[in-house]
Design an enzyme around this catalytic site. Structure first.
Site, short mmCIF file in Angstrom:
data_model
loop_
_atom_site.label_atom_id
_atom_site.label_comp_id
_atom_site.label_asym_id
_atom_site.label_seq_id
_atom_site.Cartn_x
_atom_site.Cartn_y
_atom_site.Cartn_z
N TYR A 31 0.84 -1.20 0.00
CA TYR A 31 0.00 0.00 0.00
C TYR A 31 0.87 1.24 0.00
CZ TYR A 31 0.81 1.00 4.99
OH TYR A 31 1.38 1.33 6.19
N LYS A 148 6.51 -1.90 2.07
CA LYS A 148 5.32 -1.32 2.71
C LYS A 148 4.14 -2.26 2.48
CE LYS A 148 3.03 3.21 3.13
NZ LYS A 148 3.11 3.42 4.56
N GLU A 180 12.14 2.67 14.52
CA GLU A 180 11.20 3.63 13.93
C GLU A 180 9.90 3.55 14.72
OE1 GLU A 180 9.78 2.83 9.93
OE2 GLU A 180 9.84 0.67 10.23
N LEU A 204 10.92 1.14 7.35
CA LEU A 204 10.31 1.63 6.13
C LEU A 204 10.84 3.04 5.93
CD1 LEU A 204 8.11 1.05 3.93
CD2 LEU A 204 6.82 2.76 5.16
N1 PLP Z 1 7.46 3.73 9.01
C1 PLP Z 1 6.32 3.01 9.05
C2 PLP Z 1 6.34 1.66 9.69
C3 PLP Z 1 5.14 3.52 8.49
O1 PLP Z 1 4.01 2.80 8.51
C4 PLP Z 1 5.15 4.82 7.93
C5 PLP Z 1 3.94 5.40 7.35
O2 PLP Z 1 2.88 4.82 7.35
C6 PLP Z 1 6.35 5.54 7.92
C7 PLP Z 1 7.50 4.96 8.46
C8 PLP Z 1 6.43 6.92 7.34
O3 PLP Z 1 6.40 6.87 5.95
P1 PLP Z 1 5.91 8.10 5.06
O4 PLP Z 1 6.73 9.28 5.48
O5 PLP Z 1 6.17 7.69 3.67
O6 PLP Z 1 4.47 8.29 5.37
#
Ligand code: PLP
Length: 288
Positions: A31, A148, A180, A204
């Protein structure tokens, strides 16, 4: 609300997915959540690259032409749902499709399920003004957090613990390191250096994280993508989390302990201002 499902635009209540869908049965899909402002997608190319890496990582073959069609579908959903002004987000999910249940992949040619929807984005400005509190929890996830995927059970359980504790986010720890957040990337200012976990398969790599690191370079803020230890986190003068749906969120409490002077820190506030300025420039550039 109008959504997009497998080539058709339809009312959300009419959008149905098969009980044999592998997203439903196994969490077998990927996603993206993309920020939109005034009908324009922010940093779409980065989301598209991450999506392509995710599909490749799961060996899901997207239909020919899909990548080119996704921004058009997203923008049409923004228009049809009266989200052409202000902040919105577009949710996109692609699963391996519907097929009789087997753990191994279904027959070649099984069509992936493709779903997109757009909604109003309400950013957590009240939390930002006073600063967020977070709790720390062990990171129980698998070894490919760089993909993701919709397989988010450890994230869901961690986030629920945060909600029960009255916290904004759960910060995940592994081997004595800050990894994270349950749905965000984490940063800390340690000895005047902005630090965040490197983009390894343990995290991620968020689009917001990438943009924030670019902004840190532009602003001359010293940074390093070097993981923060639990001991360093306890001494950090600032902590912050970043995500598409939160921008840069200053953290003022970790497990009930006050960070810095207990107020949103100057680096978090500067990065947040710079992110909003980038969004403004982006929207102005993209406007017809
Ligand atoms: N890390 C995780 C586990 C996430 O689920 C998300 C966003 O949903 C992020 C980091 C941040 O990613 P982004 O800045 O692309 O929203």
């Amino acid at each position: 609300m109008t959504v997009y499902l497998n080539g058709v635009y339809l009312e959300r209540a009419q959008a149905m997915v098969s009980v044999d869908d592998r997203g439903f049965l196994f969490g077998d899909g990927v996603y993206e959540v993309t920020r939109a402002r005034d009908g324009q997608l922010f940093e779409w190319e980065r989301h598209a690259r991450r999506l392509a890496r995710g599909l490749d990582g799961l060996s899901i073959a997207a239909p020919a032409g899909l990548a080119a069609a996704l921004p058009e579908i997203s923008e049409r959903l923004l228009r049809e749902n009266s989200l052409e002004e202000g902040d919105a987000s577009v949710y996109l999910q692609i699963t391996r499709g519907a097929a009789p249940r087997t753990h191994y992949f279904p027959p070649p040619g099984t069509a992936p399920t493709i779903f997109l929807s757009a909604s109003r984005l309400k950013l957590p400005e009240e939390v930002r003004a006073r600063g967020a509190s977070v709790i720390t929890l062990p990171d129980l996830r698998w070894g490919r957090c760089d993909l993701k995927t919709v397989n988010l059970l450890p994230n869901v359980l961690a986030k629920q613990q945060a909600v029960v504790a009255g916290a904004f986010e759960a910060v995940l720890l592994q081997d004595g390191l800050m990894i994270e957040g349950a749905s965000s990337n984490t940063f800390a200012v340690v000895g005047d250096v902005l630090r965040t976990h490197p983009a390894t398969p343990r995290i991620l790599a968020g689009i917001t994280r990438d943009v924030v690191l670019e902004l840190a370079t532009e602003l001359g803020i010293p940074f390093a993508d070097e993981a923060v230890t639990v001991e360093e986190l306890a001494e950090a003068t600032e902590v912050m989390v970043t995500a598409t749906t939160a921008d840069v969120m200053p953290v003022v409490q970790v497990d009930g302990r006050t960070v810095g002077d207990g107020r949103p820190g100057p680096i978090a506030r500067e990065l947040h201002r710079a992110l909003l300025a980038r969004l403004e420039r982006w929207t102005a550039r993209a406007a017809p």
